[in-house]
Design a protein around this motif. Structure first.
Motif, PDB file in Angstrom:
ATOM      1  N   ASN A  70     -12.908  36.667  -6.704  1.00 48.76           N
ATOM      2  CA  ASN A  70     -12.098  35.834  -7.581  1.00 48.76           C
ATOM      3  C   ASN A  70     -12.737  34.453  -7.534  1.00 48.76           C
ATOM      4  O   ASN A  70     -12.517  33.709  -6.591  1.00 48.76           O
ATOM      5  N   THR A  71     -13.607  34.141  -8.486  1.00 43.52           N
ATOM      6  CA  THR A  71     -14.435  32.935  -8.373  1.00 43.52           C
ATOM      7  C   THR A  71     -14.374  32.083  -9.643  1.00 43.52           C
ATOM      8  O   THR A  71     -14.002  32.571 -10.709  1.00 43.52           O
ATOM      9  N   PRO A  72     -14.802  30.822  -9.512  1.00 42.49           N
ATOM     10  CA  PRO A  72     -14.809  29.959 -10.708  1.00 42.49           C
ATOM     11  C   PRO A  72     -15.818  30.445 -11.756  1.00 42.49           C
ATOM     12  O   PRO A  72     -15.626  30.217 -12.947  1.00 42.49           O
ATOM     13  N   LEU A  73     -16.893  31.116 -11.318  1.00 38.26           N
ATOM     14  CA  LEU A  73     -17.860  31.595 -12.307  1.00 38.26           C
ATOM     15  C   LEU A  73     -17.214  32.635 -13.223  1.00 38.26           C
ATOM     16  O   LEU A  73     -17.580  32.764 -14.387  1.00 38.26           O
ATOM     17  N   GLN A  74     -16.234  33.365 -12.695  1.00 40.99           N
ATOM     18  CA  GLN A  74     -15.504  34.326 -13.536  1.00 40.99           C
ATOM     19  C   GLN A  74     -14.701  33.588 -14.591  1.00 40.99           C
ATOM     20  O   GLN A  74     -14.647  34.004 -15.754  1.00 40.99           O
ATOM     21  N   ALA A  75     -14.099  32.484 -14.175  1.00 42.17           N
ATOM     22  CA  ALA A  75     -13.324  31.694 -15.135  1.00 42.17           C
ATOM     23  C   ALA A  75     -14.240  31.217 -16.265  1.00 42.17           C
ATOM     24  O   ALA A  75     -13.883  31.276 -17.441  1.00 42.17           O
ATOM     25  N   LEU A  76     -15.460  30.809 -15.902  1.00 43.36           N
ATOM     26  CA  LEU A  76     -16.382  30.307 -16.927  1.00 43.36           C
ATOM     27  C   LEU A  76     -16.772  31.404 -17.913  1.00 43.36           C
ATOM     28  O   LEU A  76     -16.903  31.159 -19.108  1.00 43.36           O
TER      29      LEU A  76
END
Lengths: 491, 1050
Positions: free
Chosen positions: B934-940
């Motif tokens: 669950n990472t910020p790169l997924q959000a991007l």
């Protein structure tokens, strides 16, 4: 917003905060503990630490560290150490003679068979600095910083082809699938800047490393510890830019609504992962500002750009050296630079150890020296460890395929080569170990790549035998079952 | 304990947490200690590295993994004395605090807890009963416990344990959650709201079973299962190593989809993949399945060692095959005997030897350029196969017509033969000297002369050649095309042509002693003929042709004209010069030729040869382009030709006869069509069995060390005990094959395969295996939470025809499957990991399903099954670092952009970011379980990948075009597309509020509206939709397609 919704949301946030402290937080914690403490039962990879635990939060290592961050300059292809760092007058004297049988008996080489001819360097070596370290004329700028450099002339590895040797150097195993050095360090230390990845990879001269993305992959560690390749073209981090037509204000508003909805659902379903997801969106939002800023070297004054030879907008090792400093300055733990084009076989003019090397070295020597000086000027050199290496060395003899030609080149060589480090707790102006008279074998003070890895981890505060991760029933570590800290290198 | 455990979280460790971990993995106080559950893990973790199966690393000759060894007297010391812990040396050592005596030694970083020491002591006092490792024990069917209210066998086992632990199960989940769960698990796609409504409205008592069956028979079921299987077998669309070049393997992927859809029994499924090519009369499908053996990574790296990479591929196959079927880490035995499990290094190499008939190379040099990776096979689709039969028939017909004779053709053949007569026998003359013009005339080894260097407008070549003793009747000049000449012709003019304006010759006799000419006589030519005469610019020359006759006409008026060949300048042409009387050549004679080329503009000969003949007049030139073999026959007199020779001549005549032109054309058309059809078929790497390689045990895994024993295919020794005789490697006359390996794997006595498979299918349905270590069922694996249930399920697979659909149906009809996934406080406290299954699990869905969900919600999904992998949008330059060769990624267009994630091109080193960021593996190695990060790169990715932005636009369009008119209705509609359930008023209000705000902003920002609507390549909005309204709703859709719930399976 309708006042009633507003009240509901406020209540939701209070509810969530309450849950975080007692309920949700401890669920996540429970999953984490369950997976990490009962080794025989679980592997850590099955439960990625939630952002509520912050996998990239800064951690303390086993003991006080000498270095807080690392910059690796990897010269992909492996530079000819005998023409840069390891001066062998006897090899020069015996240039053109056939290799003595004992030096090559029973060995395999990538491109050479039969009895090759010894190849003495064509470079001039100079004694530099107070230490009198011998460096070649191909790297004149590094002469200035010789007293900061810790040169190891007794390196050896087990692999003689690029891809496996590079994996050996950075993952401790010639096979893909293991975590890389940078991943281990980030796993152990986290990052000091929550708005940036902990482990950044920068590639120059246009080609990825020989080991492919495995050279900076996280292997069986959670992917959050994997090297994030920042690119010089397009978005520095993939998808970091908003689409055209979406400005920051609108993005913020969108994220607010998204957060409200996610919070309502977290309340509805009580899923701690939703709370983590909310946090990740906030982090992504911050990264969108931070990453482009730190990656923009045009913000540097002209004299700094000139010192590195950096030119904004043009991908180069010089730019990447400067970026490495900017990233480390912002709290990134590990910056791994890969520069293609150091495979000096002599099969083309760019791979000739005379003019070809002069040209290639000029793109590296100036920014590398500038990086050391820049870090020192900023008081960062003590905390930042620089490592400059290839995946192996190059032969003291002429590469077989080119023996009849006019170009001079060397084959891959794992048995003895040189690397250097600077800053971060290593001795400056120090030369460690030596090769034998013709440069075939280590004469004394051997350092294996696993020893180097153990030493790097030691400088970062880790006992390399204790920085482990359970995978497929085994505790893996960077140094496999080997490795010795080379105390002689430590300041 | 790893360093990370010691950090941060350590502070938060609570007693409660410790307590529930204890509950699950060890005995209750009143229960006897069990070796395999309680003791084996302790010994394996702490002792086996030095006192286990690996003979090389064994310390003090002590082995603790067998009763016999552990109780052996080692010079007065016995590690384990059953029933007497005080006399057991092991206990003394683990209790010691002296660093020299203490076990495990402090430097090992191993540490026994107080509880573990007590367990060991109690176990010895209770008699030190050893048991086999749970997964290696023979599999027998446990009886199902009789539990009230738990009729389903799965529930009986689960409830029995819950009752023992005093935990109440969660209630049944609501129908919407259930149906969405079922769809996600079985087809990997969220259901449309209409499907959910239909399910809710359905009043049949067995509607749940019906829906399970319906989904199991959906063609999307195979796609969902393929995602799971392709991870295990490490399927990729690129070779992985070094340049990571693309390779075609997708027919294998389609085979997997079809195998699951047709519910192929798992034993057949196994057999076809491992040895499909070895099955008698193997079909195309069998061979495609057997490409499993070619899914390993491959390298084309220059300088790479063939032998080294062959060793890598061999060990890759052992790791993959043992990982996929045995759930074992046999790969660990590559360098030494396994540390924890009874696999020996010999087992590893004997297992590898099963594959040593698979034809392959180590380094595929050149493959990066030509795309050929060893043995390849064209794989026609069913339609293509039909087409191919058709085209072959057409070609056969054309061939038959072509082969037939007609009176017309026979007459033409006689005429043609008559016109040729008997061909002259020619032999090349040996040049002595050649000169003329400013350039060089160089004599070549084949006796031809090649001009190079500066050239002139006109020139006169003089050539001296040796003459053989005998009678000569004529000569010829053969103009020969050459690569160094303009247009690869025979002449030096820019167009490749030449013009010979006049040719004359003198025969000279040389007195060898003085080296002087003693006699000289001009040759008189009777006729000059050629196979071809140029007609281009024929109006300039008298006869309308640049004819051969001009070369001997001695006419001053035509001295700049001569023989030219422009239209055929790049082919062989010849000028035959017949002597007016036979020339009797005495010894020491040579001919001195003068070749005038006075046409101008550089029309000079570039490459030619002079031949002589003794044939009788009239000497004719060879027909143009006569093949050498046909020429050889035509030199023989007509009467002397054999039947075979005549047949060959007829065959040749067919190929040139104008009368047969239409048949030739038909043939050509049919051949081209067939070739084009074959070219359009995927060319995939296949398994071809051939000469077996020798497999040796590599000491320490060192591929350069040839000193190890040669081994033959054999299954791991310790697992082979209960295996049928004909599969035993001891049988001296038989070399076991991959088919034997497959039979062994799925034989009823193999204890591992059914357990591994049951456990993994369980994980598909419950999020976790009963043993959570899906990749290791060995000593370091995990004791199953419900061993009896696991064995029961394994028996279900093994004894019910390896029926996967039946098995999944069994799991999904249980109450356990249908429970709510929201834990109560009680559950969280007692069983945070949900090992006891008092509730269902919930998780973020896989990368492929995330993509699919966005495409389904937006209505963009194209549901085509199978075919070549697709290339969605990808950030420009993402592949810039790939080399050998450099590549530019070209995204697909049209329907291919909206296919399921399963079909996304799997570039192992540069996997599409929307896949890798959501933990899809690179598929370099067998992956039994993906992490769920669950990472910020997924959000991007979800925020900015154009695929998801376009999906948001499509979802907004779909919403505005629906019958819903009010903002509230629209928000309700939109949310339901993504999350399935009817949203709450507060959620709707947030969305409507968002649309209002965005509408207000966007109505003043025309540029933003235009830019946002321009994203993606799909259809543009219809005119009736207001762009500002659409963009505002697009923002709402983007929020909806970023919600955690949208991508959660609850």
């Amino acid at each position: 917003m309708h006042p009633e919704i507003h009240r509901t949301l406020l209540a939701t946030r209070r509810h969530l905060l309450g849950s975080m402290a007692g309920g949700i937080g401890s669920i996540a914690l429970g999953e984490l503990l369950g997976s990490r403490s009962t080794h025989a039962a679980n592997e850590a990879i099955t439960a990625i630490p939630s952002a509520s635990i912050e996998p990239l939060a800064a951690h303390s290592p086993h003991f006080p560290a000498r270095a807080k961050s690392v910059i690796v300059i990897h010269l992909t292809g492996s530079p000819p150490h005998l023409d840069l760092y390891d001066h062998k007058p006897q090899l020069v004297q015996r240039d053109g003679e056939e290799c003595p049988p004992e030096t090559i008996a029973g060995k395999k080489f990538a491109f050479t068979s039969g009895t090759p001819k010894l190849l003495g360097t064509r470079r001039t070596f100079v004694r530099c600095g107070e230490s009198g370290m011998e460096l070649s004329d191909a790297i004149p700028n590094l002469h200035r910083v010789a007293d900061k450099m810790c040169l190891v002339k007794s390196m050896f590895t087990d692999q003689f082809n690029h891809a496996p040797a590079e994996l050996m150097a950075y993952t401790g195993s010639p096979r893909s699938g293991r975590p890389s050095l940078g991943s281990w360090v980030t796993y152990g230390l986290g990052s000091e800047n929550a708005n940036l990845p902990g482990f950044v990879v920068l590639i120059s001269s246009g080609v990825q490393p020989n080991g492919g993305t495995s050279s900076f992959g996280s292997g069986f560690l959670p992917s959050v510890y994997q090297g994030v390749q920042c690119r010089s073209k397009g978005d520095p981090v993939l998808f970091v830019s908003d689409p055209a037509g979406m400005d920051r204000k609108m993005r913020r508003k969108s994220l607010d609504a998204l957060r409200d909805l996610n919070e309502l659902q977290a309340q509805e379903l009580g899923n701690p992962e939703t709370v983590t997801r909310i946090a990740q969106y906030e982090l992504a939002y911050r990264m969108q500002t931070t990453v482009p800023e730190v990656m923009d070297i045009s913000r540097e004054p002209k004299h700094v750009l000139d010192a590195y030879g950096a030119m904004p907008g043009q991908p180069s090792l010089a730019n990447n050296c400067l970026l490495a400093r900017r990233l480390v300055e912002q709290g990134v733990r590990f910056v791994h630079l890969f520069d293609w084009g150091w495979d000096f076989h002599g099969t083309g003019p760019n791979e000739d150890i005379r003019d070809g090397l002069t040209k290639k070295a000029a793109t590296f020597d100036k920014p590398a020296a500038a990086l050391i000086e820049d870090l020192e000027r900023r008081g960062m050199l003590n905390d930042t460890l620089i490592l400059c290496t290839g995946e192996f060395g190059r032969t003291p003899f002429r590469e077989g395929r080119t023996a009849g030609g006019t170009l001079l080149g060397r084959d891959h060589y794992p048995d003895c080569y040189s690397i250097w480090m600077a800053g971060g707790g290593v001795k400056g102006g120090h030369s460690h170990g030596a090769s034998d008279d013709l440069g075939f074998q280590v004469a004394h003070d051997k350092v294996h790549v696993h020893d180097l890895q153990a030493t790097l981890l030691h400088l970062l505060g880790f006992d390399h035998t204790k920085l482990t991760h359970r995978f497929q029933g085994r505790d893996y570590r960077l140094t496999d079952v080997h490795g010795r800290v080379v105390k002689e290198l430590l300041a | 304990m790893t360093i990370r455990n010691a950090m941060g979280v350590g502070l938060l460790l609570t007693c409660a947490v410790l307590a529930f971990i204890g509950v699950q993995h060890t005995a209750h106080a009143d229960e006897p200690i069990r070796f395999d559950r309680d003791i084996h893990p302790i010994l394996s973790e702490n002792c086996f590295a030095c006192h286990g199966p690996d003979a090389d690393k064994r310390e003090a000759d002590l082995r603790l993994d067998s009763l016999e060894e552990a109780t052996r007297d080692l010079g007065g010391q016995v590690a384990i004395v059953p029933g007497n812990s005080q006399a057991s040396h092991l206990i003394e050592r683990i209790l010691s605090t002296d660093p020299d005596i203490q076990m495990p030694p402090p430097k090992s970083n191993k540490n026994l807890s107080l509880e573990q020491r007590n367990l060991l002591r109690q176990w010895i006092d209770q008699g030190a009963h050893y048991e086999g490792h749970w997964s290696y024990e023979p599999l027998s069917r446990p009886s199902v416990p009789q539990i009230t209210g738990a009729a389903h066998p799965v529930d009986a086992f689960v409830r029995e344990r819950l009752i023992a632990e005093g935990i109440d199960p969660a209630p049944r989940a609501d129908d919407i959650t259930l149906y969405r769960r079922l769809a996600m698990d079985l087809i990997g796609l969220p259901p449309a709201p209409s499907e959910i409504d239909a399910f809710l409205a359905d009043t049949a008592s067995d509607k749940w079973e019906q829906y399970i069956d319906r989904l199991l028979s959906s063609p999307h079921f195979g796609e969902r299962m393929a995602v799971w299987w392709l991870d295990l077998v490490r399927y990729g669309d690129s070779v992985g190593y070094h340049g990571d070049q693309e390779i075609t393997m997708w027919p294998y992927r389609d085979w997997v989809i079809e195998a699951f859809n047709s519910n192929m029994p798992f034993d057949t499924f196994t057999q076809q993949q491992l040895g499909g090519d070895l099955i008698e009369h193997a079909s195309l499908n069998h061979k495609v399945a057997a490409s499993f053996n070619r899914l390993n990574m491959m390298s084309a790296e220059g300088g790479g060692q063939d032998k080294e990479y062959r060793a890598k591929y061999a060990s890759d196959r052992v790791r993959a095959t043992s990982g996929v079927w045995l759930g074992s880490t046999l790969g660990c035995a590559e360098c030494h005997d396994h540390k924890f499990d009874p696999f020996t290094s010999r087992d590893f190499y004997s297992f590898a030897a099963f594959f040593d008939d698979v034809q392959e190379r180590g380094i595929y040099g050149g493959s990066h350029a030509n795309g050929m990776w060893g043995e390849m096979m064209r794989v026609p689709s069913p339609q293509q196969a039909v087409q191919q039969i058709e085209l072959n028939r057409t070609l056969d017909e054309a061939n038959q017509q072509y082969k037939s004779d007609s009176p017309e053709l026979l007459a033409a053949r006689q005429l043609w033969l008559g016109s040729i007569g008997t061909l002259a026998a020619w032999s090349p003359l040996e040049p002595i000297a050649a000169s003329g013009g400013s350039g060089t005339l160089a004599i070549q080894t084949d006796r031809s002369i090649l001009a190079s260097g500066p050239t002139d407008d006109t020139a006169q070549y003089t050539i001296a050649l040796k003459l053989p003793v005998g009678t000569l009747t004529g000569m010829r000049l053969v103009a020969m095309p050459h690569d160094s000449l303009p247009k690869k012709g025979a002449g030096r003019a820019g167009n490749g042509n030449f013009v010979i304006t006049e040719i004359s010759g003198v025969v000279r006799r040389i007195a060898s002693e003085q080296n002087a000419v003693v006699d000289s006589k001009p040759i008189v030519f009777l006729a000059a003929r050629s196979n071809f005469e140029q007609t281009f610019a024929g109006n300039l020359v008298p006869a309308g042709k640049w004819s051969a006759a001009l070369t001997i006409d001695r006419d001053e008026n035509t001295k700049t004209f001569g023989w030219g060949v422009l239209e055929r300048a790049d082919k062989l042409n010849e000028l035959v010069l017949e002597f007016s009387e036979a020339l009797v050549v005495e010894p020491d004679c040579e001919v001195f030729l003068t070749i005038s080329q006075l046409h101008g503009t550089g029309h000079l000969l570039g490459h030619f040869r002079i031949d002589a003949t003794s044939s009788m007049p009239t000497i004719l030139p060879d027909p143009s382009d006569l093949p050498a073999a046909v020429r050889e026959i035509l030199v023989v007199s007509k009467e002397a030709r054999t039947e075979k020779q005549n047949a060959a001549i007829s065959e040749y005549h067919r190929s040139i006869a104008p009368e047969w032109a239409s048949f030739r054309e038909q043939q050509g058309v049919a051949q081209q069509a067939l070739a084009a059809l074959i070219e359009s078929q995927p060319n995939m790497a296949v398994t071809v069995s051939g000469q077996r390689r020798i497999t040796r045990i590599l000491p320490r895994g060192n591929w350069m060390d040839d000193s190890g024993d040669i081994v033959h295919p054999a299954t791991p020794q310790f697992l082979s005990k209960s295996i049928p005789d004909d599969l035993s490697s001891d049988s001296p006359h038989k070399v076991l094959t991959r088919l034997d390996l497959a039979r062994w794997l799925t034989s009823p006595d193999n204890p591992l395969v059914s357990r591994v498979l049951a456990n993994r299918l369980f994980a598909i349905s419950f999020g976790n295996g009963l043993s959570t270590r899906l990749d290791d069922h060995g000593s370091q694996g995990q004791w199953p939470s419900h061993p009896q249930l696991l064995d029961f399920l394994a028996c279900e697979l093994r004894d019910q025809g390896w029926d996967i659909k039946r098995f999944l149906r069994l799991l999904m009809t249980s109450d356990a499957y249908c429970r709510d996934s929201q834990p109560s406080a009680h559950h969280v406290q007692r069983d945070p990991e949900n090992r006891l299954l008092a509730r269902q699990s919930r998780w973020r869905i896989d990368a492929e399903s995330i993509r699919d969900t966005a495409l389904v919600a937006s209505g963009l999904l194209v549901r085509t099954i199978g075919g070549a992998s697709v290339k969605p949008y990808q950030p420009e330059g993402f592949w810039d670092y790939l080399n050998f060769p450099k590549r530019i990624y070209k995204a697909d267009t049209g329907d291919s952009l909206y296919r399921r994630g399963l079909y996304v091109h799997w570039q192992r080193q540069y996997l599409h970011p929307a896949m890798s960021v959501f933990d899809a593996p690179s598929r370099e190695e067998c992956t039994a379980r993906r992490p769920r990060s669950n990472t910020p790169l997924q959000a991007l990715v979800l925020l900015n990948d154009p695929e998801f932005v376009e999906a948001a636009k499509a979802l907004a369009m779909k919403t505005l075009l629906s019958n819903n008119r009010s903002p509230t209705e629209r928000a309700d509609f939109m949310l339901r597309q993504a999350i399935g359930r009817p949203p709450h008023a507060t959620e709707i209000a947030v969305l409507v509020d968002m649309v209002d705000r965005h509408r207000a902003t966007l109505s003043n920002d025309h540029n933003a509206v235009t830019s946002l609507l321009a994203i993606g390549t799909g259809s543009m909005p219809p005119k009736e939709i207001d762009p500002v309204e659409l963009t505002a709703w697009m923002s709402a859709a983007r929020a909806v397609l970023n919600l955690h719930e949208t991508y959660s399976r609850n």
